[in-house]
Design an enzyme around this catalytic site. Structure first.
Site, PDB file in Angstrom:
ATOM      1  N   GLU A 148      -5.204 -41.943 -13.795  1.00 35.09           N
ATOM      2  CA  GLU A 148      -5.242 -40.484 -13.814  1.00 35.09           C
ATOM      3  C   GLU A 148      -3.891 -39.932 -14.316  1.00 35.09           C
ATOM      4  O   GLU A 148      -3.844 -39.138 -15.238  1.00 35.09           O
ATOM      5  CB  GLU A 148      -5.538 -39.989 -12.391  1.00 35.09           C
ATOM      6  CG  GLU A 148      -5.670 -38.497 -12.273  1.00 35.09           C
ATOM      7  CD  GLU A 148      -5.776 -38.056 -10.812  1.00 35.09           C
ATOM      8  OE1 GLU A 148      -5.600 -38.908  -9.898  1.00 35.09           O
ATOM      9  OE2 GLU A 148      -6.010 -36.864 -10.588  1.00 35.09           O
ATOM     10  N   HIS A 149      -2.802 -40.364 -13.670  1.00 34.69           N
ATOM     11  CA  HIS A 149      -1.449 -39.963 -14.081  1.00 34.69           C
ATOM     12  C   HIS A 149      -0.709 -41.186 -14.578  1.00 34.69           C
ATOM     13  O   HIS A 149      -0.703 -42.213 -13.896  1.00 34.69           O
ATOM     14  CB  HIS A 149      -0.646 -39.418 -12.899  1.00 34.69           C
ATOM     15  CG  HIS A 149      -1.303 -38.284 -12.174  1.00 34.69           C
ATOM     16  ND1 HIS A 149      -2.125 -38.479 -11.080  1.00 34.69           N
ATOM     17  CD2 HIS A 149      -1.257 -36.943 -12.375  1.00 34.69           C
ATOM     18  CE1 HIS A 149      -2.561 -37.305 -10.649  1.00 34.69           C
ATOM     19  NE2 HIS A 149      -2.063 -36.347 -11.410  1.00 34.69           N
ATOM     20  N   ASP A 187       1.622 -31.155 -11.724  1.00 30.39           N
ATOM     21  CA  ASP A 187       0.697 -30.660 -10.701  1.00 30.39           C
ATOM     22  C   ASP A 187       0.773 -29.145 -10.585  1.00 30.39           C
ATOM     23  O   ASP A 187      -0.214 -28.492 -10.264  1.00 30.39           O
ATOM     24  CB  ASP A 187       1.055 -31.245  -9.326  1.00 30.39           C
ATOM     25  CG  ASP A 187       0.589 -32.685  -9.178  1.00 30.39           C
ATOM     26  OD1 ASP A 187      -0.193 -33.142 -10.035  1.00 30.39           O
ATOM     27  OD2 ASP A 187       1.017 -33.349  -8.216  1.00 30.39           O
ATOM     28  N   HIS A 189     -44.492 -32.746 -37.917  1.00 31.33           N
ATOM     29  CA  HIS A 189     -43.182 -32.431 -38.494  1.00 31.33           C
ATOM     30  C   HIS A 189     -43.308 -32.345 -40.019  1.00 31.33           C
ATOM     31  O   HIS A 189     -42.828 -31.393 -40.641  1.00 31.33           O
ATOM     32  CB  HIS A 189     -42.156 -33.515 -38.131  1.00 31.33           C
ATOM     33  CG  HIS A 189     -41.607 -33.410 -36.744  1.00 31.33           C
ATOM     34  ND1 HIS A 189     -42.386 -33.491 -35.614  1.00 31.33           N
ATOM     35  CD2 HIS A 189     -40.330 -33.218 -36.299  1.00 31.33           C
ATOM     36  CE1 HIS A 189     -41.621 -33.364 -34.533  1.00 31.33           C
ATOM     37  NE2 HIS A 189     -40.364 -33.200 -34.929  1.00 31.33           N
ATOM     38  N   HIS A 227      -1.232 -37.789  -0.898  1.00 29.46           N
ATOM     39  CA  HIS A 227      -2.496 -37.051  -1.039  1.00 29.46           C
ATOM     40  C   HIS A 227      -3.550 -37.532  -0.066  1.00 29.46           C
ATOM     41  O   HIS A 227      -4.334 -36.753   0.459  1.00 29.46           O
ATOM     42  CB  HIS A 227      -3.061 -37.204  -2.457  1.00 29.46           C
ATOM     43  CG  HIS A 227      -2.507 -36.200  -3.428  1.00 29.46           C
ATOM     44  ND1 HIS A 227      -2.729 -34.872  -3.309  1.00 29.46           N
ATOM     45  CD2 HIS A 227      -1.739 -36.344  -4.532  1.00 29.46           C
ATOM     46  CE1 HIS A 227      -2.125 -34.216  -4.303  1.00 29.46           C
ATOM     47  NE2 HIS A 227      -1.506 -35.098  -5.058  1.00 29.46           N
ATOM     48  N   GLN A 234       2.403 -39.284  -4.893  1.00 30.18           N
ATOM     49  CA  GLN A 234       0.986 -39.558  -5.102  1.00 30.18           C
ATOM     50  C   GLN A 234       0.340 -40.050  -3.806  1.00 30.18           C
ATOM     51  O   GLN A 234      -0.765 -39.646  -3.444  1.00 30.18           O
ATOM     52  CB  GLN A 234       0.851 -40.622  -6.195  1.00 30.18           C
ATOM     53  CG  GLN A 234      -0.562 -40.897  -6.608  1.00 30.18           C
ATOM     54  CD  GLN A 234      -1.224 -39.641  -7.108  1.00 30.18           C
ATOM     55  OE1 GLN A 234      -0.572 -38.779  -7.699  1.00 30.18           O
ATOM     56  NE2 GLN A 234      -2.489 -39.493  -6.840  1.00 30.18           N
TER      57      GLN A 234
END
Lengths: 428, 428
Positions: free
Chosen positions: A322-323, A356, A415, A257, A254
């Protein structure tokens, strides 16, 4: 790697979360690019490409010859891997496809929800030094399954004026209809508003740099966008049965990245915490992207020791990572306690890298705590719904007075009148 | 009412769609309000309420006594109408509820999609002169069905310091947990960031004025929002079988919302177009909100004559209207040709007002052409998804080389390493 308590982590995070100034200079540049592309079309796109990418494009569109050439440049091994990934991504996303439905009620009432694919989609794929064929698959395959009629892709060419061959082969396999050799904010503007060559789309998806992200934010509303991705995150929950070498490798995968990526392990075992810290530093030494990894781990990497799994899950649900990897005994048993996470990886043999690339679920996931309210990219992002209402004369008659009562309470008498004209007609 | 061709309409629209300047002054005010509420909490909320609403609030929260009082102030007729609406809205939205699912593959692979309700939601309901109990139902009922644990509502009090009783009764019936007597950008900021009294939520939904809309845009990302609603629209497709009195009443019911509301009829019959134009002007004279209606019809009302239904549907799909009424022979047969519309009303007895209040489908719909890529508010807006991945040791072994191949092609070698450490362990 720093070992801390939940309280220390939370205080530190609070400190960082001060309101941020918007980057006004970046916005100025991006808005100017959008304005010029809207006014001058292809010419502006060519000018910006020359300015930012360093060459003038003859043809904006990738030709059939370039696709064929790309296929000849990649290994059979890579082609086989992409095909396996495509097969698995397709199998998973097929299950997401929604169907239209109708329900019938008494007296000729029919209500429904019609599900329709978007007419067109534009996928942004980063280029230049990095090349992400997996991004192509993860964006284009759900769009194909949804039934989108026209899938366009934009990606900047390399220094030789060609698109990375891995990316092109992935685009062809995934069902992309047309690839434009353009990138940056100018590519987003071209997709959102159209030029002589680039046909306008109704939604833009895919990751990009700061310019791309700001451009997506500005065109949002005129077209749909997927999400503004923040730095990537992983959170591993580990007990004493987890293997430090596995957890360390996953945290580091991770961290590579981005310097801003965050890798967190929450564990019920202090011994494990200490073994993990050592292992992270040992593995780090051997990595190609050691510089990025080291910054990321020092700034945002944390090992947090908790007293119980219950406390660990409370932390996870607050973080909404996220993960999330559950590297604990019987992880499936604990799944019901997880409320907020983009993707949940269970057990010692389900590392993030599996998800991934090849397992099948989408790798485009909500970052930065947004898993508390957002979902992974999916087929549902490429379809939209319309309500359908059909009442018979009698059915409308039966609810006429109720509609008039509510409309009057809201002060919307026209209406009410649209019901009254129908009642009057029936009494005639 | 102006009668024109598709070409005339499109040219005119093109003319209006020039890029707009962002309203910088409005943003300044809104950002200042957000900043102060984040810094000073309740005190700032009280100060802004005094400044904008004209009174200082003792208690921000509606008390049980105030709920009881509200119930005593409304008619039994209104209460019955609200209960019927609730029943129908619940029946429709129940069908939208999504379930988690799992699929199994060979060798111990399990993939899934876990669907989880949002932890908390804040609903904005406009107040002051207008009161919209229907908005309360349309926002709160889907959240309740999704299983949201905490549903908060904000709405400004009336001049007497109390919330409109119709709105309060609707909130109680729809399952709202707490009502705060606050409105404007300060209410949005309080929901997004929390104060001493107002608990933070993860998503904010509901319509509001320009300040509310801008505040929602600015807090977007820190919390989720539903959509930024634009002016309301109706498009009626009519053939010679449609009744001018019905179509006119429906167009006018849309026009009374707002001077910027747009009411368009597309018809295959020039005689119908002329009869409709007369009918619109005759009915307009008798309406309470004649001023608004007249401006809206003059500025944005159009009758468009086309040669065929095919041409009409092409026009509709380009326009992507919020509300679409098909007042033609056998409307159900034509449904497959409609791709872009928020809600589709079929036949002469399914006027928009039916859908606004009581039929069941949501009345919060994508406006301003966004039906090309957005859906009505629904249960799906109050739930989110997490992917689930479980691979066995053997299953990971089988795809290891493919993962490493793709990771290497992307230059992400720490990703490859997270697979290699597991292979090494197996060989041991």
């Amino acid at each position: 790697m720093k070992i801390s308590t939940v309280k220390e982590f939370t205080d530190e995070k609070e400190q960082r979360n001060r309101p941020q100034q918007n980057d006004v200079d970046l916005d100025k540049v991006v808005l100017e690019i959008i304005r010029r592309v809207r006014e001058r079309g292809d010419e502006a796109v060519r000018d910006y490409t020359e300015k930012f990418d360093g060459f003038r494009l003859a043809d904006l569109i990738v030709s059939p010859e370039e696709f064929a050439e790309a296929r000849s440049l990649i290994t059979d091994e890579f082609y086989a891997a992409i095909c396996k990934a495509k097969h698995n991504i397709t199998a998973y996303h097929e299950v997401q496809k929604e169907r239209s439905w109708f329900i019938n009620q008494d007296k000729g009432v029919m209500l429904g929800q019609k599900v329709t694919p978007l007419d067109s989609v534009g996928i942004y794929v980063p280029g230049g030094k990095a090349a992400y064929p997996s991004t192509v698959l993860m964006n284009a395959i759900p769009a194909t399954i949804a039934g989108v009629r026209r899938i366009a892709m934009v990606t900047p060419a390399q220094a030789n004026g060609k698109v990375n061959p891995h990316v092109l082969v992935a685009a062809e396999e995934a069902g992309v209809d047309i690839v434009y050799k353009i990138g940056g904010a100018q590519a987003i503007a071209a997709l959102a508003y159209g030029t002589e060559t680039v046909q306008k789309v109704v939604k833009i998806t895919g990751p990009g740099n700061a310019y791309v992200a700001r451009a997506k934010k500005w065109v949002f509303g005129d077209v749909a966008i997927d999400m503004i991705a923040g730095p990537s995150e992983i959170c591993v929950v580990a007990d004493e049965t987890a293997k430090p070498a596995f957890v360390a490798a996953d945290l580091l995968s991770q961290a590579e990245h981005d310097e801003r990526a965050s890798a967190i392990c929450v564990t019920t075992s202090r011994e494990f915490a200490e073994a993990l810290s050592k292992e992270v530093h040992a593995q780090m030494e051997q990595l190609d992207r050691k510089g990025i990894v080291e910054t990321s781990i020092t700034d945002n990497g944390r090992i947090i020791v908790v007293d119980s799994l219950e406390e660990a899950f409370q932390f996870v649900n607050e973080l909404a990572p996220e993960h999330l990897q559950l590297m604990i005994e019987n992880p499936m048993e604990q799944l019901p306690f997880i409320r907020n996470a983009g993707a949940i990886f269970l057990g010692n043999y389900s590392p993030e890298a599996l998800g991934d690339y090849i397992a099948g679920p989408n790798h485009t996931l909500p970052t930065n705590g947004t898993a508390a309210f957002s979902s992974p990219l999916g087929v549902y992002d490429f379809m939209k719904k319309s309500s359908v209402i059909h009442y018979s004369r009698q059915a409308l008659q039966d609810v006429s007075d109720d509609i008039i009562t509510i409309a009057d309470a809201e002060g919307l008498t026209a209406h009410a009148n649209s019901i009254k004209v129908r009642k009057a007609d029936e009494n005639a």
